[in-house]
Motif scaffolding. Sequence first.
Motif, PDB file in Angstrom:
ATOM      1  N   GLU A   1      10.384   7.512 -25.933  1.00 23.60           N
ATOM      2  CA  GLU A   1      11.300   7.840 -24.843  1.00 23.60           C
ATOM      3  C   GLU A   1      12.716   7.943 -25.383  1.00 23.60           C
ATOM      4  OE1 GLU A   1       9.086   5.739 -21.029  1.00 23.60           O
ATOM      5  OE2 GLU A   1      10.656   4.646 -22.076  1.00 23.60           O
ATOM      6  N   HIS A   2      13.501   8.770 -24.708  1.00 24.76           N
ATOM      7  CA  HIS A   2      14.920   8.908 -25.045  1.00 24.76           C
ATOM      8  C   HIS A   2      15.736   8.059 -24.076  1.00 24.76           C
ATOM      9  CE1 HIS A   2      18.792  11.385 -24.717  1.00 24.76           C
ATOM     10  NE2 HIS A   2      18.892  10.610 -25.779  1.00 24.76           N
ATOM     11  N   LEU A   3      16.727   7.342 -24.599  1.00 27.58           N
ATOM     12  CA  LEU A   3      17.542   6.442 -23.793  1.00 27.58           C
ATOM     13  C   LEU A   3      18.987   6.916 -23.764  1.00 27.58           C
ATOM     14  CD1 LEU A   3      16.348   3.034 -25.329  1.00 27.58           C
ATOM     15  CD2 LEU A   3      15.272   4.334 -23.489  1.00 27.58           C
ATOM     16  N   LEU A   4      19.592   6.848 -22.594  1.00 25.96           N
ATOM     17  CA  LEU A   4      21.038   6.999 -22.421  1.00 25.96           C
ATOM     18  C   LEU A   4      21.504   5.798 -21.594  1.00 25.96           C
ATOM     19  CD1 LEU A   4      21.496  10.805 -21.573  1.00 25.96           C
ATOM     20  CD2 LEU A   4      22.238   9.646 -23.656  1.00 25.96           C
TER      21      LEU A   4
ATOM     22  N   VAL B   1      16.218   5.659 -28.990  1.00 22.55           N
ATOM     23  CA  VAL B   1      14.808   6.032 -28.861  1.00 22.55           C
ATOM     24  C   VAL B   1      14.000   4.762 -28.644  1.00 22.55           C
ATOM     25  CG1 VAL B   1      12.814   7.052 -30.019  1.00 22.55           C
ATOM     26  CG2 VAL B   1      15.073   8.082 -30.298  1.00 22.55           C
ATOM     27  N   ARG B   2      13.065   4.829 -27.737  1.00 25.24           N
ATOM     28  CA  ARG B   2      12.156   3.703 -27.480  1.00 25.24           C
ATOM     29  C   ARG B   2      10.734   4.112 -27.827  1.00 25.24           C
ATOM     30  NH1 ARG B   2      12.560   0.997 -21.851  1.00 25.24           N
ATOM     31  NH2 ARG B   2      14.134  -0.144 -23.034  1.00 25.24           N
TER      32      ARG B   2
ATOM     33  N   ALA C   1      15.539   1.435 -30.653  1.00 27.72           N
ATOM     34  CA  ALA C   1      16.515   1.653 -31.724  1.00 27.72           C
ATOM     35  C   ALA C   1      17.639   2.492 -31.120  1.00 27.72           C
ATOM     36  CB  ALA C   1      15.876   2.364 -32.911  1.00 27.72           C
ATOM     37  N   ALA C   2      18.856   1.944 -31.075  1.00 26.11           N
ATOM     38  CA  ALA C   2      19.947   2.608 -30.354  1.00 26.11           C
ATOM     39  C   ALA C   2      21.241   2.525 -31.153  1.00 26.11           C
ATOM     40  CB  ALA C   2      20.145   1.975 -28.978  1.00 26.11           C
ATOM     41  N   ILE C   3      22.102   3.499 -30.918  1.00 25.69           N
ATOM     42  CA  ILE C   3      23.466   3.505 -31.449  1.00 25.69           C
ATOM     43  C   ILE C   3      24.411   3.477 -30.251  1.00 25.69           C
ATOM     44  CG2 ILE C   3      25.194   4.837 -32.687  1.00 25.69           C
ATOM     45  CD1 ILE C   3      23.072   5.870 -34.499  1.00 25.69           C
ATOM     46  N   ALA C   4      25.324   2.509 -30.255  1.00 23.26           N
ATOM     47  CA  ALA C   4      26.256   2.338 -29.131  1.00 23.26           C
ATOM     48  C   ALA C   4      27.689   2.308 -29.655  1.00 23.26           C
ATOM     49  CB  ALA C   4      25.940   1.058 -28.361  1.00 23.26           C
ATOM     50  N   TYR C   5      28.593   2.784 -28.813  1.00 21.89           N
ATOM     51  CA  TYR C   5      30.019   2.809 -29.150  1.00 21.89           C
ATOM     52  C   TYR C   5      30.750   1.863 -28.213  1.00 21.89           C
ATOM     53  CZ  TYR C   5      34.723   4.612 -30.026  1.00 21.89           C
ATOM     54  OH  TYR C   5      36.056   4.731 -30.355  1.00 21.89           O
ATOM     55  N   GLY C   6      31.430   0.856 -28.784  1.00 22.12           N
ATOM     56  CA  GLY C   6      32.228  -0.069 -27.983  1.00 22.12           C
ATOM     57  C   GLY C   6      33.601   0.518 -27.708  1.00 22.12           C
TER      58      GLY C   6
ATOM     59  N   HIS D   1      21.679  -1.016 -32.917  1.00 22.92           N
ATOM     60  CA  HIS D   1      20.981  -2.130 -32.269  1.00 22.92           C
ATOM     61  C   HIS D   1      19.476  -1.885 -32.316  1.00 22.92           C
ATOM     62  CE1 HIS D   1      24.655  -3.896 -30.516  1.00 22.92           C
ATOM     63  NE2 HIS D   1      25.045  -2.648 -30.374  1.00 22.92           N
ATOM     64  N   LEU D   2      18.737  -2.913 -32.683  1.00 24.83           N
ATOM     65  CA  LEU D   2      17.282  -2.857 -32.730  1.00 24.83           C
ATOM     66  C   LEU D   2      16.735  -4.015 -31.896  1.00 24.83           C
ATOM     67  CD1 LEU D   2      14.755  -1.511 -33.989  1.00 24.83           C
ATOM     68  CD2 LEU D   2      14.906  -3.204 -35.829  1.00 24.83           C
ATOM     69  N   VAL D   3      15.944  -3.682 -30.887  1.00 24.78           N
ATOM     70  CA  VAL D   3      15.397  -4.686 -29.962  1.00 24.78           C
ATOM     71  C   VAL D   3      13.887  -4.492 -29.882  1.00 24.78           C
ATOM     72  CG1 VAL D   3      15.439  -5.609 -27.635  1.00 24.78           C
ATOM     73  CG2 VAL D   3      17.530  -4.682 -28.628  1.00 24.78           C
TER      74      VAL D   3
END
Length: 602
Positions: A543-546, A570-571, A581-586, A595-597
Amino acid sequence: MIRPFLAALLLALCVLAAPLARAQAERQEMPASPAFDLVVQAPDPLRQLLERHLELQRFREVSDLDDAEITRLIVLAEKDARELLATQGFFAPQVRITREDAKPRLRLVVAVDPGPATTVSNVNIGFEGDIATSTDADALAQRGAIVGGWGLAVGQPFTQARWDGAKSAALRQLVARRYPAGRISYSLADVDAASHEAALGLKLDSGPVFHLGTMQVTGVERYDPVLVPRLARLPVGSIYDQDRIVEAQLRLTGSGYYDSAFIFVDPSGDPEAAPVQVTVREAPLQKVVLGVGFTTDSGPRASIEHTANRVPGIGWRAVTKLQAEKKNPFAQTEWTGLPDEEGWRWSSLLRAERLDDGRVITYSDRIRGGRFQTSDHIDRNVYLQYENARVANPNNLALTSAEVGAGSAISANYVWTGRYFNSRTSPTSGYGLGFELGGGLTLSGDNQPFQRTVARALWFKPLPVGRLQLRGEVGAVFASGSAQIPATQLFRTGGDQSVRGYKYLDIGVPLADGVIGPGRLETITSVEWQRPIRWKEEATAFEHLLFLDMGAVADQVSELKPHWGVGTGVRWRSPVGPMDAAIAYGLQVHRLRFHLVVGFVF
């Protein structure tokens, strides 16, 4: 002279016979040439069906067919083709089989015009047995679910596979709850080949309602026999429910006391008290687990965990774990008693940990004792707790104990969690609610009372494309300004499981020299769109995550300043739970973080 002559003659015969034997063996190993070639002219996938299942394919390997036998096979093949096409809903096809004398061998051509597909014109689903006459709301709902979930509705193409599948699905719905002895008493597909329509009739005989009787357990040797019924939670007199039985099996195997568990309710037994047969294979008394892992919050880690399923003298379980990692190593032992008839257990916990946030180091100790209860949807925990936090200040910064959360306290706490998801490990719909209430007295400095409240929620909202995941949490500690409340009772946030785009526990109360201290107020919100990734028009396990995350921590409501994180990822919906597995901008720190969960926790 005769004997040498005979020996020479025999030798010559052997030399001549060897090539002949080899030639004969090679001829036997060569595959026989097909008696004829078969060509099927039909639309896909009907062509593939006929090529795979026509009886003519089998007779191709018969090499000595004469003309009369070929003619007989052509006549039989036309009937065979019509029967195969009928399974796909084509009851008035045009089938023509021609013989072509071609080289190097005879060729049979099967030309098919399937004609219009047969569609369902009418569906009549009837019931017999208790479900037909019962006025119980549960039985009425079950009848409605069977009729409403019928898999071959009016207007849909009729095939034998769809007809069989729809009947099987209806029967599974019937026997899954209340009626394990249910059966199909009548079924008919009345096909009108001229109008290309099929009228369907089905009657389900539910038989009587089944209630569970006494539990008969086998395989118990090491552990207290009361464990199985108390963990399974299938009380005598309750209505048969296949889902509850599966959940009971999962509770038994997930308890740590049993490596496997199988529960069977015999549908031929007494419906008023059907015996529940449980077979278990017990887990060892002692178990040691070594683990290695990695998190983007804390980096690499290693752990060792020892479980004693029956402590001598008291029969409790003791789980002791040591975990080594750079930021948050800890040692913990937790002891739990056997559940009572209502599922409540006594428990005690002792934990010591070290938290290094890169600025100050917090050492904390915790002692807890109380009772907890785990049910199908709701968990409850009531306990008394003593905790002590000591803060090391290696850079000799000008910080007070209250600012960094140094202190000790004793408190009484109540935790309630309700989970109403469609899956325990990888939910796609449903919701969860939780709250914590606690109150106590600080033991450092002036003894001051305090009260702590936390509420949290998680909701999955299905959409036409994918779903929304909405998450929120608020927390508050109420006490006088001079109270030295331990950091373990206060709030900090940021990281993989809270506000992505920020380091672990990087959102808190700003102090001198860039130190981030814990606060008395917290708020976290998150909105995430989860959209399936398709490959060749089929949904995959990815799955694609936003997402958009927000978190704030402060000591006063007016000082709550939101920290935003936005990202994508992406999940993978693995068999054991989701992996993100995600990339986030603070937005406040102007940095990208990975981030890996793994897994789902609420």
